[in-house]
Design a protein around this motif. Structure first.
Motif, PDB file in Angstrom:
ATOM      1  N   PRO A   1      -0.340   0.809  11.183  1.00 41.18           N
ATOM      2  CA  PRO A   1       0.800   1.563  11.731  1.00 41.18           C
ATOM      3  C   PRO A   1       1.981   0.611  11.942  1.00 41.18           C
ATOM      4  CG  PRO A   1      -1.211   2.037  12.967  1.00 41.18           C
ATOM      5  CD  PRO A   1      -1.514   0.873  12.052  1.00 41.18           C
ATOM      6  N   GLN A   2       3.178   1.114  11.656  1.00 39.58           N
ATOM      7  CA  GLN A   2       4.389   0.325  11.787  1.00 39.58           C
ATOM      8  C   GLN A   2       5.245   0.850  12.939  1.00 39.58           C
ATOM      9  OE1 GLN A   2       4.935  -2.464   9.738  1.00 39.58           O
ATOM     10  NE2 GLN A   2       2.802  -1.948   9.287  1.00 39.58           N
ATOM     11  N   PRO A   3       6.096   0.000  13.523  1.00 41.28           N
ATOM     12  CA  PRO A   3       6.940   0.437  14.645  1.00 41.28           C
ATOM     13  C   PRO A   3       7.819   1.642  14.314  1.00 41.28           C
ATOM     14  CG  PRO A   3       7.045  -1.946  14.395  1.00 41.28           C
ATOM     15  CD  PRO A   3       6.283  -1.414  13.218  1.00 41.28           C
ATOM     16  N   TRP A   4       8.155   1.826  13.058  1.00 42.10           N
ATOM     17  CA  TRP A   4       9.014   2.946  12.644  1.00 42.10           C
ATOM     18  C   TRP A   4       8.220   4.225  12.422  1.00 42.10           C
ATOM     19  CZ3 TRP A   4       7.186   3.886   7.774  1.00 42.10           C
ATOM     20  CH2 TRP A   4       6.671   2.807   7.062  1.00 42.10           C
ATOM     21  N   GLY A   5       6.896   4.189  12.670  1.00 45.14           N
ATOM     22  CA  GLY A   5       6.099   5.404  12.639  1.00 45.14           C
ATOM     23  C   GLY A   5       5.256   5.600  11.398  1.00 45.14           C
ATOM     24  N   GLY A   6       5.475   4.853  10.347  1.00 46.73           N
ATOM     25  CA  GLY A   6       4.693   4.986   9.126  1.00 46.73           C
ATOM     26  C   GLY A   6       3.542   3.999   9.082  1.00 46.73           C
ATOM     27  N   ARG A   7       2.824   4.012   7.963  1.00 48.28           N
ATOM     28  CA  ARG A   7       1.746   3.050   7.723  1.00 48.28           C
ATOM     29  C   ARG A   7       2.081   2.268   6.474  1.00 48.28           C
ATOM     30  NH1 ARG A   7      -3.218   5.031   6.409  1.00 48.28           N
ATOM     31  NH2 ARG A   7      -4.208   3.162   7.142  1.00 48.28           N
ATOM     32  N   MET A   8       1.815   0.961   6.529  1.00 43.22           N
ATOM     33  CA  MET A   8       2.140   0.097   5.411  1.00 43.22           C
ATOM     34  C   MET A   8       1.109  -1.010   5.281  1.00 43.22           C
ATOM     35  SD  MET A   8       5.665  -2.046   4.695  1.00 43.22           S
ATOM     36  CE  MET A   8       5.449  -3.131   6.112  1.00 43.22           C
ATOM     37  N   GLY A   9       0.767  -1.330   4.034  1.00 44.17           N
ATOM     38  CA  GLY A   9      -0.064  -2.480   3.703  1.00 44.17           C
ATOM     39  C   GLY A   9       0.702  -3.334   2.713  1.00 44.17           C
ATOM     40  N   ALA A  10       0.086  -4.414   2.259  1.00 48.27           N
ATOM     41  CA  ALA A  10       0.780  -5.298   1.334  1.00 48.27           C
ATOM     42  C   ALA A  10      -0.205  -5.961   0.379  1.00 48.27           C
ATOM     43  CB  ALA A  10       1.556  -6.369   2.096  1.00 48.27           C
ATOM     44  N   LEU A  11       0.285  -6.182  -0.814  1.00 45.27           N
ATOM     45  CA  LEU A  11      -0.435  -6.904  -1.861  1.00 45.27           C
ATOM     46  C   LEU A  11       0.497  -7.981  -2.373  1.00 45.27           C
ATOM     47  CD1 LEU A  11      -2.722  -7.153  -4.056  1.00 45.27           C
ATOM     48  CD2 LEU A  11      -1.396  -5.496  -5.383  1.00 45.27           C
ATOM     49  N   LEU A  12       0.026  -9.210  -2.422  1.00 45.79           N
ATOM     50  CA  LEU A  12       0.756 -10.277  -3.091  1.00 45.79           C
ATOM     51  C   LEU A  12      -0.001 -10.594  -4.362  1.00 45.79           C
ATOM     52  CD1 LEU A  12       1.336 -10.846   0.142  1.00 45.79           C
ATOM     53  CD2 LEU A  12       2.711 -12.623  -0.923  1.00 45.79           C
ATOM     54  N   ASP A  13       0.682 -10.494  -5.490  1.00 48.09           N
ATOM     55  CA  ASP A  13       0.007 -10.691  -6.770  1.00 48.09           C
ATOM     56  C   ASP A  13      -0.100 -12.172  -7.111  1.00 48.09           C
ATOM     57  OD1 ASP A  13       2.411 -11.503  -8.053  1.00 48.09           O
ATOM     58  OD2 ASP A  13       2.563  -9.685  -9.267  1.00 48.09           O
ATOM     59  N   PRO A  14      -0.747 -12.529  -8.203  1.00 48.37           N
ATOM     60  CA  PRO A  14      -0.931 -13.943  -8.544  1.00 48.37           C
ATOM     61  C   PRO A  14       0.377 -14.717  -8.749  1.00 48.37           C
ATOM     62  CG  PRO A  14      -2.456 -12.608  -9.801  1.00 48.37           C
ATOM     63  CD  PRO A  14      -1.509 -11.658  -9.123  1.00 48.37           C
ATOM     64  N   ASP A  15       1.484 -13.994  -9.000  1.00 46.58           N
ATOM     65  CA  ASP A  15       2.783 -14.645  -9.194  1.00 46.58           C
ATOM     66  C   ASP A  15       3.596 -14.701  -7.916  1.00 46.58           C
ATOM     67  OD1 ASP A  15       2.466 -15.150 -12.008  1.00 46.58           O
ATOM     68  OD2 ASP A  15       2.697 -13.000 -12.310  1.00 46.58           O
ATOM     69  N   GLY A  16       3.023 -14.266  -6.795  1.00 50.94           N
ATOM     70  CA  GLY A  16       3.712 -14.324  -5.510  1.00 50.94           C
ATOM     71  C   GLY A  16       4.595 -13.122  -5.225  1.00 50.94           C
ATOM     72  N   THR A  17       4.570 -12.103  -6.071  1.00 56.13           N
ATOM     73  CA  THR A  17       5.357 -10.897  -5.830  1.00 56.13           C
ATOM     74  C   THR A  17       4.715 -10.080  -4.719  1.00 56.13           C
ATOM     75  OG1 THR A  17       6.176 -10.812  -8.089  1.00 56.13           O
ATOM     76  CG2 THR A  17       6.217  -8.748  -6.850  1.00 56.13           C
ATOM     77  N   LEU A  18       5.536  -9.658  -3.758  1.00 58.35           N
ATOM     78  CA  LEU A  18       5.080  -8.836  -2.639  1.00 58.35           C
ATOM     79  C   LEU A  18       5.263  -7.370  -3.012  1.00 58.35           C
ATOM     80  CD1 LEU A  18       4.333  -8.240   0.335  1.00 58.35           C
ATOM     81  CD2 LEU A  18       6.755  -8.594   0.873  1.00 58.35           C
ATOM     82  N   LEU A  19       4.155  -6.622  -2.998  1.00 53.87           N
ATOM     83  CA  LEU A  19       4.193  -5.189  -3.203  1.00 53.87           C
ATOM     84  C   LEU A  19       3.775  -4.531  -1.897  1.00 53.87           C
ATOM     85  CD1 LEU A  19       2.908  -6.524  -6.059  1.00 53.87           C
ATOM     86  CD2 LEU A  19       3.369  -4.176  -6.740  1.00 53.87           C
ATOM     87  N   ARG A  20       4.735  -3.923  -1.190  1.00 50.99           N
ATOM     88  CA  ARG A  20       4.414  -3.184   0.025  1.00 50.99           C
ATOM     89  C   ARG A  20       3.941  -1.806  -0.404  1.00 50.99           C
ATOM     90  NH1 ARG A  20       9.280  -5.417   0.396  1.00 50.99           N
ATOM     91  NH2 ARG A  20       9.543  -7.122   1.862  1.00 50.99           N
ATOM     92  N   PHE A  21       2.832  -1.332   0.140  1.00 52.28           N
ATOM     93  CA  PHE A  21       2.421   0.038  -0.149  1.00 52.28           C
ATOM     94  C   PHE A  21       2.536   0.843   1.125  1.00 52.28           C
ATOM     95  CE2 PHE A  21      -1.290  -2.740  -0.165  1.00 52.28           C
ATOM     96  CZ  PHE A  21      -2.224  -2.144   0.671  1.00 52.28           C
ATOM     97  N   ILE A  22       3.352   1.906   1.026  1.00 51.73           N
ATOM     98  CA  ILE A  22       3.796   2.685   2.188  1.00 51.73           C
ATOM     99  C   ILE A  22       3.325   4.125   2.025  1.00 51.73           C
ATOM    100  CG2 ILE A  22       5.835   3.465   3.449  1.00 51.73           C
ATOM    101  CD1 ILE A  22       7.262   0.931   2.270  1.00 51.73           C
ATOM    102  N   GLN A  23       2.752   4.664   3.107  1.00 54.48           N
ATOM    103  CA  GLN A  23       2.277   6.041   3.092  1.00 54.48           C
ATOM    104  C   GLN A  23       3.446   7.008   2.991  1.00 54.48           C
ATOM    105  OE1 GLN A  23      -1.148   6.976   3.374  1.00 54.48           O
ATOM    106  NE2 GLN A  23      -0.343   8.986   2.790  1.00 54.48           N
ATOM    107  N   ASN A  24       3.367   7.938   2.037  1.00 53.70           N
ATOM    108  CA  ASN A  24       4.376   9.004   1.942  1.00 53.70           C
ATOM    109  C   ASN A  24       4.293   9.884   3.167  1.00 53.70           C
ATOM    110  OD1 ASN A  24       5.632   8.369  -0.468  1.00 53.70           O
ATOM    111  ND2 ASN A  24       4.172   9.536  -1.670  1.00 53.70           N
TER     112      ASN A  24
END
Length: 119
Positions: free
Chosen positions: A96-119
């Motif tokens: 859960p995030q302070p703004w009310g949604g839910r978010m996780g994160a994936l960092l790929d092998p190249d260091g790119t951050l992909l935030r995955f956010i619940q619709n």
């Protein structure tokens, strides 16, 4: 056709990137020596070559707006992406995030951050 965007992300090695994302359910849609497109349902990620990229110095990121962040997190875990504080790749569980949604994160092998956010 609905409006959409597809992030353009770096890849140090297209073969390695395709393997990593393939384990997460992404399939090749296009590839030549200068561009690669991977798809997972309606998700589209586009990659350009960046062989000199240092993952620890990468500032590339994007957001994936998902109907089921828990299913995506489970797919990442099933692919063997570790949940840890350091290193690449790595995974952070949805919370859960302070703004009310839910978010996780994936960092790929190249260091790119992909935030995955619940619709």
């Amino acid at each position: 056709m609905t409006d959409r965007a597809s992030p353009n992300l770096p890849s140090r090695d297209f073969d390695g990137t395709a393997r990593f994302y393939g384990a997460l359910g992404f399939v090749p849609a296009y590839r030549d020596e200068g561009w690669m497109i991977l798809e997972r349902g309606a998700l589209v990620l586009e990659f350009f070559p960046h062989p000199e990229l240092d993952p620890a110095a990468s500032w590339f990121s994007c957001c994936l707006r998902l109907d089921d962040v828990d299913a995506f997190h489970a797919a990442c875990r099933a692919a063997g992406v570790p949940e840890q504080a350091h290193g690449f790749p790595r995974l952070h569980a949805p919370r859960p995030q302070p703004w009310g949604g839910r978010m996780g994160a994936l960092l790929d092998p190249d260091g790119t951050l992909l935030r995955f956010i619940q619709n």
